[in-house]
Design a protein around this motif. Structure first.
Motif, PDB file in Angstrom:
ATOM      1  N   ASN A 161     -45.029  38.820  60.107  1.00  0.00           N
ATOM      2  CA  ASN A 161     -44.845  38.877  58.654  1.00  0.00           C
ATOM      3  C   ASN A 161     -43.448  38.349  58.305  1.00  0.00           C
ATOM      4  OD1 ASN A 161     -43.734  40.346  56.165  1.00  0.00           O
ATOM      5  ND2 ASN A 161     -45.928  40.713  55.972  1.00  0.00           N
ATOM      6  N   HIS A 162     -43.422  37.342  57.456  1.00  0.00           N
ATOM      7  CA  HIS A 162     -42.185  36.640  57.099  1.00  0.00           C
ATOM      8  C   HIS A 162     -41.116  37.558  56.491  1.00  0.00           C
ATOM      9  CE1 HIS A 162     -39.960  33.174  55.313  1.00  0.00           C
ATOM     10  NE2 HIS A 162     -39.794  33.992  54.291  1.00  0.00           N
ATOM     11  N   CYS A 163     -41.535  38.454  55.610  1.00  0.00           N
ATOM     12  CA  CYS A 163     -40.563  39.314  54.919  1.00  0.00           C
ATOM     13  C   CYS A 163     -39.920  40.280  55.910  1.00  0.00           C
ATOM     14  CB  CYS A 163     -41.236  40.086  53.792  1.00  0.00           C
ATOM     15  SG  CYS A 163     -42.088  39.020  52.622  1.00  0.00           S
ATOM     16  N   LEU A 210     -32.264  44.224  50.260  1.00  0.00           N
ATOM     17  CA  LEU A 210     -32.517  43.418  49.074  1.00  0.00           C
ATOM     18  C   LEU A 210     -32.801  42.006  49.575  1.00  0.00           C
ATOM     19  CD1 LEU A 210     -32.514  43.036  45.977  1.00  0.00           C
ATOM     20  CD2 LEU A 210     -30.063  42.572  46.135  1.00  0.00           C
ATOM     21  N   TYR A 211     -34.064  41.598  49.454  1.00  0.00           N
ATOM     22  CA  TYR A 211     -34.497  40.294  49.958  1.00  0.00           C
ATOM     23  C   TYR A 211     -34.700  39.382  48.760  1.00  0.00           C
ATOM     24  CZ  TYR A 211     -38.048  36.949  51.705  1.00  0.00           C
ATOM     25  OH  TYR A 211     -38.788  35.828  51.999  1.00  0.00           O
ATOM     26  N   VAL A 212     -33.772  38.460  48.606  1.00  0.00           N
ATOM     27  CA  VAL A 212     -33.760  37.620  47.403  1.00  0.00           C
ATOM     28  C   VAL A 212     -33.758  36.145  47.778  1.00  0.00           C
ATOM     29  CG1 VAL A 212     -32.846  39.134  45.617  1.00  0.00           C
ATOM     30  CG2 VAL A 212     -31.269  38.232  47.311  1.00  0.00           C
ATOM     31  N   MET A 233     -31.442  32.392  55.204  1.00  0.00           N
ATOM     32  CA  MET A 233     -32.421  31.418  54.715  1.00  0.00           C
ATOM     33  C   MET A 233     -33.614  31.438  55.661  1.00  0.00           C
ATOM     34  SD  MET A 233     -29.633  28.517  53.942  1.00  0.00           S
ATOM     35  CE  MET A 233     -30.816  27.192  53.757  1.00  0.00           C
ATOM     36  N   ASP A 234     -34.714  30.839  55.226  1.00  0.00           N
ATOM     37  CA  ASP A 234     -35.885  30.810  56.095  1.00  0.00           C
ATOM     38  C   ASP A 234     -35.518  30.126  57.412  1.00  0.00           C
ATOM     39  OD1 ASP A 234     -37.253  32.060  54.132  1.00  0.00           O
ATOM     40  OD2 ASP A 234     -38.437  30.327  53.515  1.00  0.00           O
ATOM     41  N   ASN A 235     -35.913  30.725  58.516  1.00  0.00           N
ATOM     42  CA  ASN A 235     -35.527  30.178  59.815  1.00  0.00           C
ATOM     43  C   ASN A 235     -36.498  30.630  60.905  1.00  0.00           C
ATOM     44  OD1 ASN A 235     -34.149  32.584  61.508  1.00  0.00           O
ATOM     45  ND2 ASN A 235     -33.708  32.867  59.326  1.00  0.00           N
ATOM     46  N   ALA A 264     -39.598  39.775  59.064  1.00  0.00           N
ATOM     47  CA  ALA A 264     -38.738  38.994  59.952  1.00  0.00           C
ATOM     48  C   ALA A 264     -37.340  38.822  59.349  1.00  0.00           C
ATOM     49  CB  ALA A 264     -39.366  37.627  60.224  1.00  0.00           C
ATOM     50  N   HIS A 265     -37.266  38.627  58.038  1.00  0.00           N
ATOM     51  CA  HIS A 265     -35.951  38.543  57.380  1.00  0.00           C
ATOM     52  C   HIS A 265     -35.137  39.807  57.663  1.00  0.00           C
ATOM     53  CE1 HIS A 265     -35.608  34.939  54.894  1.00  0.00           C
ATOM     54  NE2 HIS A 265     -36.868  35.051  54.518  1.00  0.00           N
ATOM     55  N   ILE A 266     -35.794  40.955  57.599  1.00  0.00           N
ATOM     56  CA  ILE A 266     -35.082  42.228  57.790  1.00  0.00           C
ATOM     57  C   ILE A 266     -34.677  42.411  59.252  1.00  0.00           C
ATOM     58  CG2 ILE A 266     -35.227  44.741  57.581  1.00  0.00           C
ATOM     59  CD1 ILE A 266     -37.341  44.299  55.408  1.00  0.00           C
TER      60      ILE A 266
END
Ligand code: ATP
Ligand code: FE2
Length: 325
Positions: free
Chosen positions: A106-108, A127-129, A283-285, A110-112
């Motif tokens: 899950n992309h979101c 806070l994912y912006v 950033m997306d990576n 993964a950001h965390i």
């Protein structure tokens, strides 16, 4: 364990290689629209054209050979279907070619996870912006749950929309930030926070109506002050509600200095710590996908091929993220 991760939810085709908790490579190729926003077909054509080269670049950057890869991870959703499809196909064929397991991420989330890895935050309110997302997420009861989110468009999208109306090319964030730094003249704008949710579309419409009558620098400054105050207020409410003491900001908009400063001030007042994910990993990576793929694989095993279809609307709280303990 060496994991190769592929990100392709939106404009970035990214490939990361991670060995346990160490990032060996993080390579990206970003589609940049000539005008307007992201065009799904053009973005996916870009990804298709650049997939192999980006994967090869990451492997040589990591200084490994293909045979060293133990696991292939990919961004399964949420995102633009045409774009997700390219990453999914590339990941499936690579995993089959190498004879190694596949894992959908899950992309979101993964950001965390990469944010925690990079900053040392342990249990933050995030806070994912970004251009496509604006969410307040925290871990509770075995899942990452969304406590607040935009009721309409994402903050990055709002910034890019306004930028376009003053002829700033995509992505507009950095230039809007520069213009905002030149003003201290606050003009009144709509402020919409409902509990832990917020809305930006009325704000952008109002700004567009004001063009011509107001100084552009004042509008950029006021836009940031209003929009970021909304995000910070909602984040503060989530921290208080959940009784957490860490805040993590990530996504492309996390690069904004003013947003970082406002979050730091809020955190300090509450005796909490604030963490900002370095831009390369905010950033997306692909590295975030590789790292999270490894966490997921170690706790839940592989994603069977017949369950590896893309999930364009996959929600954060549908994932059992119990690798967190
Ligand atoms: P996602 O798929 O997570 O929604 P994305 O495709 O929007 O991500 P990102 O690279 O995470 O990609 O974010 C890009 C967004 O970040 C754009 O909307 C851009 O304007 C915004 N941005 C970049 N730098 C800044 C900045 N300094 N201030 C504000 N916004 C910024
Ligand atoms: Fe993202």
């Amino acid at each position: 364990m060496i994991t190769l991760g592929i990100e392709s939810t939106a404009h970035t085709f990214g490939v990361g290689i991670v060995e346990d908790g160490t990032i060996l490579a993080n390579v990206k190729s970003a589609y940049e629209p000539d005008e307007g926003g992201i065009h799904p077909r053009k973005a996916s054509e870009h990804h298709y054209a650049n997939a192999k080269q980006t994967i090869d670049n990451a492997i040589s950057k990591a200084d490994i050979s293909e045979e060293d890869i133990d696991l292939v991870a990919f961004s399964q959703g949420p995102g633009i279907p045409q774009c997700l499809q390219i990453g999914g196909t590339a990941a499936r064929s690579l995993s089959q070619k190498l004879g190694v397991p596949l894992v959908g991420v899950n992309h979101c989330i993964a950001h965390i996870e990469v944010g925690k890895l990079e900053t040392g935050a342990e249990d933050p309110v995030t806070l994912y912006v970004s251009g496509g997302n604006s969410q307040i997420i925290a871990y509770a009861g075995g899942k990452y749950r969304i406590f607040g989110e935009t009721l309409d468009i994402a903050i990055g999208n709002a910034i890019d929309k306004f930028a376009r109306s003053i002829d700033i090319p995509h992505p507009g964030g950095p230039r809007i930030e520069e213009l905002a730094e030149k003003s201290e003249n606050l003009v009144e704008l709509p402020y919409v926070v409902k509990g832990m949710d917020f809305s930006f579309s009325g704000l952008v419409t109002r700004l567009q109506q004001m063009l011509g009558d107001y100084d552009e620098e004042d509008l950029c400054y006021s836009f940031q002050e209003y929009a970021f105050a909304m995000l910070v207020e909602a984040t503060e409410r989530a921290i208080a509600h959940l009784d957490k003491d860490e805040v993590l900001v990530t996504g492309g908009v996390a690069a904004n200095k003013r947003l970082q400063e406002m979050l730091e001030v809020m955190a300090k007042e509450r005796g909490a710590n604030s963490y900002k994910v370095p831009n390369e990993y905010a950033m997306d990576n692909g590295a975030m996908i590789a790292y999270t793929g490894q966490l997921k694989y170690n706790s839940k095993g592989e994603t069977e091929i017949n369950r590896s279809g893309i999930k364009p609307d996959w929600r954060t709280d549908q994932v059992e993220a119990d690798w967190n303990g």
